[in-house]
Design a protein around this motif. Structure first.
Motif, mmCIF file in Angstrom:
data_model
loop_
_atom_site.group_PDB
_atom_site.id
_atom_site.type_symbol
_atom_site.label_atom_id
_atom_site.label_comp_id
_atom_site.label_asym_id
_atom_site.label_seq_id
_atom_site.Cartn_x
_atom_site.Cartn_y
_atom_site.Cartn_z
ATOM 1 N N THR A 5 0.747 -1.061 -0.104
ATOM 2 C CA THR A 5 -0.104 -0.038 -0.037
ATOM 3 C C THR A 5 0.740 1.297 0.073
ATOM 4 O OG1 THR A 5 -0.143 -0.279 2.394
ATOM 5 C CG2 THR A 5 -1.957 -1.022 0.964
ATOM 6 N N SER A 6 1.959 1.092 0.080
ATOM 7 C CA SER A 6 2.939 2.534 -0.037
ATOM 8 C C SER A 6 3.500 2.748 -1.629
ATOM 9 C CB SER A 6 4.256 2.136 0.943
ATOM 10 O OG SER A 6 5.133 0.979 0.355
ATOM 11 N N HIS A 7 3.069 1.755 -2.513
ATOM 12 C CA HIS A 7 3.498 1.964 -3.666
ATOM 13 C C HIS A 7 2.242 2.634 -4.586
ATOM 14 C CE1 HIS A 7 6.112 -1.795 -4.149
ATOM 15 N NE2 HIS A 7 6.801 -0.729 -3.423
ATOM 16 N N SER A 8 2.915 3.453 -5.468
ATOM 17 C CA SER A 8 1.989 4.457 -6.209
ATOM 18 C C SER A 8 1.691 3.576 -7.388
ATOM 19 C CB SER A 8 2.392 5.577 -6.598
ATOM 20 O OG SER A 8 2.792 6.678 -5.487
ATOM 21 N N ALA A 9 0.515 3.726 -7.946
ATOM 22 C CA ALA A 9 0.005 2.760 -9.207
ATOM 23 C C ALA A 9 1.255 3.310 -10.508
ATOM 24 C CB ALA A 9 -1.191 3.076 -9.645
ATOM 25 N N ALA A 10 1.523 2.367 -11.151
ATOM 26 C CA ALA A 10 2.504 2.405 -12.292
ATOM 27 C C ALA A 10 1.566 2.319 -13.548
ATOM 28 C CB ALA A 10 3.553 1.533 -12.402
ATOM 29 N N SER A 11 1.833 3.069 -14.618
ATOM 30 C CA SER A 11 0.876 3.079 -15.826
ATOM 31 C C SER A 11 1.330 1.704 -16.687
ATOM 32 C CB SER A 11 1.228 4.445 -16.856
ATOM 33 O OG SER A 11 2.515 4.379 -17.321
ATOM 34 N N VAL A 12 0.585 1.294 -17.318
ATOM 35 C CA VAL A 12 0.570 -0.009 -18.201
ATOM 36 C C VAL A 12 1.672 0.482 -19.203
ATOM 37 C CG1 VAL A 12 -0.505 -1.814 -19.624
ATOM 38 C CG2 VAL A 12 -1.344 -1.190 -17.616
ATOM 39 N N SER A 13 1.362 1.628 -19.944
ATOM 40 C CA SER A 13 2.001 2.057 -21.103
ATOM 41 C C SER A 13 3.475 2.356 -20.673
ATOM 42 C CB SER A 13 1.476 3.248 -21.907
ATOM 43 O OG SER A 13 1.272 4.308 -20.982
ATOM 44 N N SER A 14 3.902 3.077 -19.679
ATOM 45 C CA SER A 14 5.313 3.134 -19.443
ATOM 46 C C SER A 14 6.010 1.797 -19.053
ATOM 47 C CB SER A 14 5.201 4.012 -17.949
ATOM 48 O OG SER A 14 4.795 3.316 -16.830
ATOM 49 N N SER A 15 5.226 0.735 -18.726
ATOM 50 C CA SER A 15 5.999 -0.402 -18.450
ATOM 51 C C SER A 15 5.970 -1.092 -19.763
ATOM 52 C CB SER A 15 5.044 -1.420 -17.480
ATOM 53 O OG SER A 15 5.072 -0.603 -16.410
ATOM 54 N N SER A 16 5.471 -0.885 -20.657
ATOM 55 C CA SER A 16 5.374 -1.595 -22.221
ATOM 56 C C SER A 16 4.689 -0.427 -23.032
ATOM 57 C CB SER A 16 4.361 -2.876 -22.299
ATOM 58 O OG SER A 16 4.449 -3.405 -23.532
ATOM 59 N N PRO A 17 5.511 0.385 -23.965
ATOM 60 C CA PRO A 17 4.907 1.356 -24.753
ATOM 61 C C PRO A 17 3.808 0.966 -25.588
ATOM 62 C CG PRO A 17 7.328 1.551 -24.304
ATOM 63 C CD PRO A 17 6.970 0.105 -23.655
ATOM 64 N N SER A 18 4.140 -0.429 -26.186
ATOM 65 C CA SER A 18 3.163 -0.841 -27.293
ATOM 66 C C SER A 18 1.915 -1.393 -26.556
ATOM 67 C CB SER A 18 3.944 -2.103 -27.959
ATOM 68 O OG SER A 18 3.798 -3.251 -26.822
ATOM 69 N N ALA A 19 1.737 -1.206 -25.147
ATOM 70 C CA ALA A 19 0.572 -1.693 -24.736
ATOM 71 C C ALA A 19 -0.466 -0.687 -24.697
ATOM 72 C CB ALA A 19 0.514 -2.339 -23.429
ATOM 73 N N THR A 20 -1.328 -0.208 -25.819
ATOM 74 C CA THR A 20 -1.905 0.770 -25.801
ATOM 75 C C THR A 20 -3.370 0.443 -25.992
ATOM 76 O OG1 THR A 20 -1.821 1.300 -28.182
ATOM 77 C CG2 THR A 20 -0.181 2.326 -26.868
ATOM 78 N N SER A 21 -3.681 -0.611 -26.579
ATOM 79 C CA SER A 21 -5.122 -1.171 -26.729
ATOM 80 C C SER A 21 -4.912 -2.782 -26.683
ATOM 81 C CB SER A 21 -5.939 -0.663 -27.904
ATOM 82 O OG SER A 21 -5.392 -1.034 -29.205
ATOM 83 N N ILE A 22 -6.184 -3.395 -26.563
ATOM 84 C CA ILE A 22 -6.274 -4.798 -26.567
ATOM 85 C C ILE A 22 -7.441 -4.995 -27.458
ATOM 86 C CG2 ILE A 22 -6.568 -7.043 -25.419
ATOM 87 C CD1 ILE A 22 -5.932 -5.671 -22.851
ATOM 88 N N PRO A 23 -7.096 -5.659 -28.570
ATOM 89 C CA PRO A 23 -8.388 -6.229 -29.584
ATOM 90 C C PRO A 23 -9.160 -6.967 -28.920
ATOM 91 C CG PRO A 23 -6.293 -7.079 -30.197
ATOM 92 C CD PRO A 23 -5.988 -6.149 -29.140
ATOM 93 N N ALA A 24 -10.403 -7.361 -29.547
ATOM 94 C CA ALA A 24 -11.297 -8.235 -29.109
ATOM 95 C C ALA A 24 -10.731 -9.550 -29.152
ATOM 96 C CB ALA A 24 -12.566 -8.235 -29.886
ATOM 97 N N GLY A 25 -10.829 -10.330 -28.109
ATOM 98 C CA GLY A 25 -10.178 -11.659 -28.012
ATOM 99 C C GLY A 25 -8.698 -11.523 -27.908
ATOM 100 N N GLY A 26 -7.950 -10.682 -27.806
ATOM 101 C CA GLY A 26 -6.702 -10.375 -27.927
ATOM 102 C C GLY A 26 -5.915 -10.212 -26.577
ATOM 103 N N ARG A 27 -4.713 -10.109 -26.579
ATOM 104 C CA ARG A 27 -3.940 -9.930 -25.038
ATOM 105 C C ARG A 27 -2.679 -9.087 -25.292
ATOM 106 N NH1 ARG A 27 -3.963 -15.477 -23.939
ATOM 107 N NH2 ARG A 27 -5.347 -15.768 -25.810
ATOM 108 N N VAL A 28 -2.433 -8.556 -24.298
ATOM 109 C CA VAL A 28 -0.980 -7.691 -24.169
ATOM 110 C C VAL A 28 -0.287 -8.188 -23.036
ATOM 111 C CG1 VAL A 28 -2.043 -5.548 -25.562
ATOM 112 C CG2 VAL A 28 -1.910 -5.738 -23.117
ATOM 113 N N THR A 29 1.096 -7.832 -22.947
ATOM 114 C CA THR A 29 1.788 -8.371 -21.798
ATOM 115 C C THR A 29 2.482 -6.897 -21.379
ATOM 116 O OG1 THR A 29 3.574 -9.046 -23.066
ATOM 117 C CG2 THR A 29 1.948 -10.447 -22.363
ATOM 118 N N PHE A 30 3.188 -6.931 -20.123
ATOM 119 C CA PHE A 30 3.951 -5.828 -19.803
ATOM 120 C C PHE A 30 4.595 -6.218 -18.569
ATOM 121 C CE2 PHE A 30 -0.073 -5.123 -17.583
ATOM 122 C CZ PHE A 30 0.350 -4.785 -16.070
ATOM 123 N N ASN A 31 5.947 -5.756 -18.336
ATOM 124 C CA ASN A 31 6.782 -6.157 -17.054
ATOM 125 C C ASN A 31 6.529 -5.170 -16.040
ATOM 126 O OD1 ASN A 31 7.918 -8.457 -18.403
ATOM 127 N ND2 ASN A 31 9.578 -7.089 -19.365
#
Length: 661
Positions: A209-235
């Protein structure tokens, strides 16, 4: 009873959670090992509804099957300074609700974290400006549904269904689908919806609870949208360890989904089975960026918040040596075009372990046909293959034999008072009598004996003989081969269908080619009987006459390879043909079409959390029992196998879920 089956597949077992001490649980569990002070079952307590409209009320829901003490529990908002609160009750009953007014006040854009008295995180939710006005609630299932802003007044202390909108946003279809804490700390998201979802502004956070939320796109710049039935990953840039969590937040700040795992649970990975639905389990090999393998073992982690997975809750004790489970066999594919279960995703084990042992067989299995009594929906009739009939009533959430009728069931005989009917299907007729099908005489099991027997449930004694018996064996010469397996593929189910439905829907009598006129058959009573043949999945329609004769109205194709149970449901105005794992655990709803023929309308699967077993019986409670838009659905397992040895379903025959009203 099926005879040509193979063992349940590993993939089908993915839908069922691991048994912990005989109880299957779900929910957000602690970010660190539970402290000694943490009460049993705390993982099942979920934040279910919250309002920031002035009184700042919070509702907690217990999704477990046992009560949980919340004495000394604490809460915090975005300042993360824990404070005690005063709940409406110090204990939450199983399936119950507790409310409290936040001691700190909750803002228009805020978060809420619940802790045990020992400081273990129980659950967490965040919302954006005005999203908790009039309230923010889980919709699609108390404790598991997607978080949405309610469209009517808040429903604190009661089920959320009446306050939920009819549809949820496309974003709510996105799920945390796989996660690894082996160093790369990778998270996979899956979009189970029908349209693409933009996630460029989405964030995530772990259970620190001391952590601030991180953005998905900053962790994976290509993770901007997910198509229907699709998937994205980030570290994850926050790092993910043992006993940790991932909470997924959409751009506005609303909680979308979450997963929590225990020590080594995410090594090599933790994955949902199947993709976007079902339960998390530890994987043998990580499959990040592609379909989950579901080849590991259950119990890696627990998912929450999304409403796309259910839970299977145990009850009734653990297996003893008093019965012998029978592994499922004959698993086949699900027919194309089959739809997901339309009712609730949660399922409860609904009987005591080894509940159906009898003097003719200690195995405690072979429960087949089920039927609610339409005149008394608190009664559920059940047939056991080894010539037994049970009258069941509810007690502490379980279906148990009615001791005032018979605590051990009543044994069935043929009309001559002898034999051992291989009782499979049953239904309640318009006269209140119970009609039971038999495939053969178990005392001579290589010879078919496809009969329908009428029993008066008011008859006294421990043994019942038929009031009438109708023998249709000669109509099925393909079953009379001298093989006990072929003889065992006859009448597996039967359903009573009232004349009023047939005439109102314009059913064409195959014998006359004109609209069905009951008056043409003066001895048949007030309805016809539809018997399901396991051999080929066909329905055979009969008028059962009071003089012991019968009228054959022909055959109806269900589109299934087998039929295990048949029921007529007043609520949906459909005849339901049920098939077990032979046809992918499916239920085909039959209607009268514009030409006056009875044809398949729609087919549904079982809830995903249920085991893939020889589930031969199926019954839906009358609409008079509806509560919050749902009524009970019950399944019976012919083999009491559950999901295998060690699972809480092992040794149980009955499962209870919900179906829409």
């Amino acid at each position: 009873m099926p005879t040509s089956h193979s063992r349940v597949s590993a993939a089908s077992l993915c839908a069922v959670a691991l048994a912990f001490s005989g109880l299957l649980v779900t929910g957000l569990v602690a970010a660190s090992p539970a402290a000694a002070a943490d009460p049993a079952g705390y993982q099942n307590v979920r934040i279910n509804e919250v309002t920031s409209s002035g009184n700042d009320t919070v509702e907690l829901y217990n999704a477990g099957s046992a009560s949980v003490s919340i004495s000394g529990w604490k809460m915090s908002d975005d300042s993360f300074s824990q404070q005690t609160f005063a709940p409406s009750s110090p204990t939450i009953a199983a399936g119950g609700f507790v409310t409290f007014n936040s001691p700190k006040g909750l803002g228009d854009s805020d978060k809420l974290v619940i802790y045990t008295s020992g400081g273990t995180v129980v659950d967490r939710v965040e919302w954006a400006t005005d999203k908790a006005k009039p309230a923010m609630a889980r919709c699609g299932g108390d404790g598991t549904g997607a978080w949405v802003t309610t469209t009517t007044a808040a429903t604190f202390g009661a089920a959320n269904a009446s306050g939920c909108p009819s549809s949820v946003s496309a974003a709510s279809k996105v799920r945390v689908n796989e996660v690894t804490s082996d160093g790369a700390d990778t998270v996979e998201l899956y979009n189970g919806g029908t349209s693409a979802v933009s996630i460029g502004s989405w964030k995530y956070v772990d259970s620190d609870t001391s952590h601030s939320a991180a953005s998905v796109s900053s962790s994976s710049p290509s993770a901007t949208s997910i198509p229907a039935g699709g998937r994205v990953t980030f570290n994850s840039t926050l790092g993910l360890g043992d006993n940790d969590s991932v909470f997924l937040l959409e751009g506005s700040g609303n909680t979308v989904d979450s997963v929590t795992w225990a020590t080594d649970g995410a090594k090599p990975s933790d994955e949902r089975c199947a993709d976007g639905a079902g339960w998390f389990q530890s994987a043998v090999t990580a499959t990040l960026g592609s379909a989950n393998s579901c080849s590991g073992s259950g119990g890696g982690g627990t998912g929450g918040g999304g409403g796309q997975s259910g839970q299977l809750l145990g009850g009734g004790g653990s297996l003893t040596s008093g019965c012998t489970p029978e592994a499922p066999s004959g698993t086949g594919s699900t027919p194309s075009g089959t739809l997901a279960w339309p009712g609730g995703l949660d399922v409860t084990i609904a009987d005591n372990v080894c509940a159906f042992t009898t003097s003719s067989g200690p195995e405690g299995r072979d429960v087949s046909g089920l039927a609610f009594d339409p005149s008394n929906p608190s009664v559920l009739w059940a047939a056991k293959n080894k010539n037994w009939l049970y009258k069941l009533i509810k007690s502490n959430g379980l279906w148990i034999p009615d001791a005032s009728w018979s605590a051990t069931g009543k044994q069935l005989r043929f009309s001559n008072g002898s034999g051992q009917p291989d009782s499979e299907g049953l239904t309640v007729g318009g006269n209140g009598h119970v009609y039971v099908t038999s495939e053969r005489d178990n005392a001579n099991n290589t010879v078919p004996k496809d009969t329908i027997m009428e029993f008066d449930p008011a008859a006294t004694g421990s043994t019942l003989t038929p009031v009438h018996q109708w023998d249709m064996t000669s109509q099925f010469p393909q079953l009379n081969t001298g093989s006990k397996d072929d003889a065992n593929l006859g009448f597996e189910g039967v359903g009573y269908v009232p004349d009023s439905w047939l005439t109102a829907n314009g059913w064409v009598d195959p014998l006359t080619g004109a609209a069905y006129n009951p008056a043409n058959y003066p001895l048949h009573g007030s309805g016809l009987f539809f018997a399901g043949l396991e051999w080929d999945g066909s329905l055979h329609v009969y008028g059962l006459n009071s003089d012991g004769t019968f009228t054959t109205f022909g055959t109806i194709a269900t589109g299934k390879s087998s039929v295990m149970d048949v029921t007529y449901d007043v609520g949906t105005q459909r005849i339901i043909a049920t098939c077990d794992n032979t046809c992918g655990e499916t239920h085909t709803f039959m209607k009268v079409n514009a030409s006056g023929a009875i044809v398949p309308d729609v087919t549904y699967t079982n809830p995903a959390v249920m085991p893939t077993d020889n589930l031969e019986g199926f019954a839906i409670a009358p609409t008079s029992t509806c509560v919050s838009g749902s009524r009970e659905a019950v399944w019976s397992d012919d083999g009491i196998y559950g999901s295998g040895s060690g699972t809480s379903a092992y040794g149980h025959a009955l499962y209870s879920g919900t179906f829409p009203c």
